[in-house]
Design a protein around this motif. Structure first.
Motif, PDB file in Angstrom:
ATOM      1  N   UNK A  36     -18.311  26.206  20.110  1.00  0.00           N
ATOM      2  CA  UNK A  36     -19.715  26.386  20.469  1.00  0.00           C
ATOM      3  C   UNK A  36     -20.432  25.067  20.269  1.00  0.00           C
ATOM      4  N   UNK A  37     -21.692  25.055  20.601  1.00  0.00           N
ATOM      5  CA  UNK A  37     -22.493  23.833  20.529  1.00  0.00           C
ATOM      6  C   UNK A  37     -22.448  23.190  19.133  1.00  0.00           C
ATOM      7  N   UNK A  38     -22.381  23.997  18.087  1.00  0.00           N
ATOM      8  CA  UNK A  38     -22.355  23.450  16.720  1.00  0.00           C
ATOM      9  C   UNK A  38     -21.131  22.580  16.468  1.00  0.00           C
ATOM     10  N   UNK A  39     -20.109  22.719  17.303  1.00  0.00           N
ATOM     11  CA  UNK A  39     -18.905  21.904  17.148  1.00  0.00           C
ATOM     12  C   UNK A  39     -19.107  20.485  17.668  1.00  0.00           C
ATOM     13  N   UNK A  40     -20.135  20.259  18.466  1.00  0.00           N
ATOM     14  CA  UNK A  40     -20.317  18.945  19.073  1.00  0.00           C
ATOM     15  C   UNK A  40     -20.678  17.864  18.062  1.00  0.00           C
ATOM     16  N   UNK A  41     -21.578  18.149  17.123  1.00  0.00           N
ATOM     17  CA  UNK A  41     -21.967  17.120  16.158  1.00  0.00           C
ATOM     18  C   UNK A  41     -20.784  16.594  15.347  1.00  0.00           C
ATOM     19  N   UNK A  42     -19.970  17.450  14.755  1.00  0.00           N
ATOM     20  CA  UNK A  42     -18.826  16.903  14.016  1.00  0.00           C
ATOM     21  C   UNK A  42     -17.802  16.222  14.919  1.00  0.00           C
ATOM     22  N   UNK A  43     -17.596  16.732  16.142  1.00  0.00           N
ATOM     23  CA  UNK A  43     -16.649  16.088  17.069  1.00  0.00           C
ATOM     24  C   UNK A  43     -17.141  14.688  17.437  1.00  0.00           C
ATOM     25  N   UNK A  54      -9.380   9.766  23.783  1.00  0.00           N
ATOM     26  CA  UNK A  54     -10.212  10.783  23.121  1.00  0.00           C
ATOM     27  C   UNK A  54      -9.353  11.796  22.357  1.00  0.00           C
ATOM     28  N   UNK A  55      -8.254  11.321  21.784  1.00  0.00           N
ATOM     29  CA  UNK A  55      -7.321  12.184  21.055  1.00  0.00           C
ATOM     30  C   UNK A  55      -8.003  12.816  19.847  1.00  0.00           C
ATOM     31  N   UNK A  56      -8.803  12.055  19.127  1.00  0.00           N
ATOM     32  CA  UNK A  56      -9.387  12.551  17.885  1.00  0.00           C
ATOM     33  C   UNK A  56     -10.379  13.698  18.103  1.00  0.00           C
ATOM     34  N   UNK A  57     -11.317  13.575  19.031  1.00  0.00           N
ATOM     35  CA  UNK A  57     -12.188  14.745  19.239  1.00  0.00           C
ATOM     36  C   UNK A  57     -11.437  15.948  19.815  1.00  0.00           C
ATOM     37  N   UNK A  58     -10.394  15.683  20.602  1.00  0.00           N
ATOM     38  CA  UNK A  58      -9.578  16.793  21.116  1.00  0.00           C
ATOM     39  C   UNK A  58      -8.883  17.495  19.952  1.00  0.00           C
ATOM     40  N   UNK A 116     -12.339  17.897   8.930  1.00  0.00           N
ATOM     41  CA  UNK A 116     -13.745  18.139   9.273  1.00  0.00           C
ATOM     42  C   UNK A 116     -13.882  19.498   9.947  1.00  0.00           C
ATOM     43  N   UNK A 117     -12.969  19.799  10.864  1.00  0.00           N
ATOM     44  CA  UNK A 117     -13.011  21.088  11.546  1.00  0.00           C
ATOM     45  C   UNK A 117     -12.871  22.241  10.547  1.00  0.00           C
ATOM     46  N   UNK A 118     -11.965  22.077   9.597  1.00  0.00           N
ATOM     47  CA  UNK A 118     -11.778  23.107   8.580  1.00  0.00           C
ATOM     48  C   UNK A 118     -13.017  23.300   7.725  1.00  0.00           C
ATOM     49  N   UNK A 128     -26.254  15.986  10.631  1.00  0.00           N
ATOM     50  CA  UNK A 128     -26.797  17.087  11.440  1.00  0.00           C
ATOM     51  C   UNK A 128     -26.061  18.402  11.197  1.00  0.00           C
ATOM     52  N   UNK A 129     -24.824  18.328  10.722  1.00  0.00           N
ATOM     53  CA  UNK A 129     -24.065  19.551  10.443  1.00  0.00           C
ATOM     54  C   UNK A 129     -24.563  20.251   9.177  1.00  0.00           C
ATOM     55  N   UNK A 130     -25.324  19.514   8.346  1.00  0.00           N
ATOM     56  CA  UNK A 130     -25.824  20.023   7.062  1.00  0.00           C
ATOM     57  C   UNK A 130     -24.682  20.475   6.154  1.00  0.00           C
TER      58      UNK A 130
END
Length: 193
Positions: free
Chosen positions: A35-42, A18-22, A153-155, A97-99
């Motif tokens: 926060x919860x909004x980080x879950x969809x992109x992860x 699970x290196x990539x979502x970490x 994606x995080x950025x 879902x991230x819009x």
């Protein structure tokens, strides 16, 4: 469909690194608290990665991954391709879902890079020839691009400063290259664990 339930569940139960979502969550945390909004992109990044592994196993006719039977080994290539397609669709659904259309664009570009890396690898294998430049090109497209995607994606989720994000992407690209080199070296040694 019931035919997809077992192989999808099997994939999700595998104990990968699970290196990539970490990486995504660490980069996300640089900008603000997760926060919860980080879950969809992860999840979008991790399910995309699962898709690539499943399809890669079909292309390479791999029977084991991390010591466990692959989807194509247990079921067959037809089911494996459909399960991979299911995962890429789930990834894109999470991205939507991230819009934030930039996230979907990153995943789209990632698909092209991964395909180029795989085609280069196939071409080199057919010619029984690979040099250092070709090797680095392949792992840049296949492994480092996924690492880089995580922080990009995080950025985008956090509207990061472009210069800061470019530096972070360069760092994770190098990290991805190092990760793959180490992984390839370990292929030459028996794993006592």
């Amino acid at each position: 469909p019931r035919e997809l339930y077992a192989p999808v569940r099997y994939t999700l139960e595998q104990s990968g690194k699970r290196v990539r979502p970490v990486l995504f969550l660490l980069a996300y945390n640089m900008y603000k608290e997760c926060v919860r909004e980080a879950l969809y992109p992860a999840v979008a990044v991790e399910t995309y990665h699962n898709y690539t592994l499943i399809h890669d196993d079909v292309v390479d006719d791999t029977k084991l991954r991390r010591g466990q039977a692959t989807i194509n080994n247990i079921w067959d290539n037809h089911i494996a391709v459909l399960v991979g397609d299911f995962f890429v669709s789930a990834s894109l659904h999470c991205a939507v879902q991230t819009e934030n259309h930039r996230i979907t664009a990153v995943l789209s570009r990632l698909g092209r890079e991964l395909s180029l890396g795989e085609m280069d690898q196939i071409d080199n294998a057919r010619q029984h020839s690979i040099d250092e430049e070709s090797y680095f090109n392949i792992i840049k497209h296949k492994t480092a691009s996924l690492f880089k995607c995580c922080v990009e994606v995080s950025g985008h989720v956090n509207n990061a400063n472009e210069k800061e994000l470019a530096d972070l992407m360069q760092f994770t690209e190098i990290l991805g290259l190092c990760f793959q080199i180490k992984d390839d070296i370990f292929d030459y040694f028996e794993d006592k664990a």
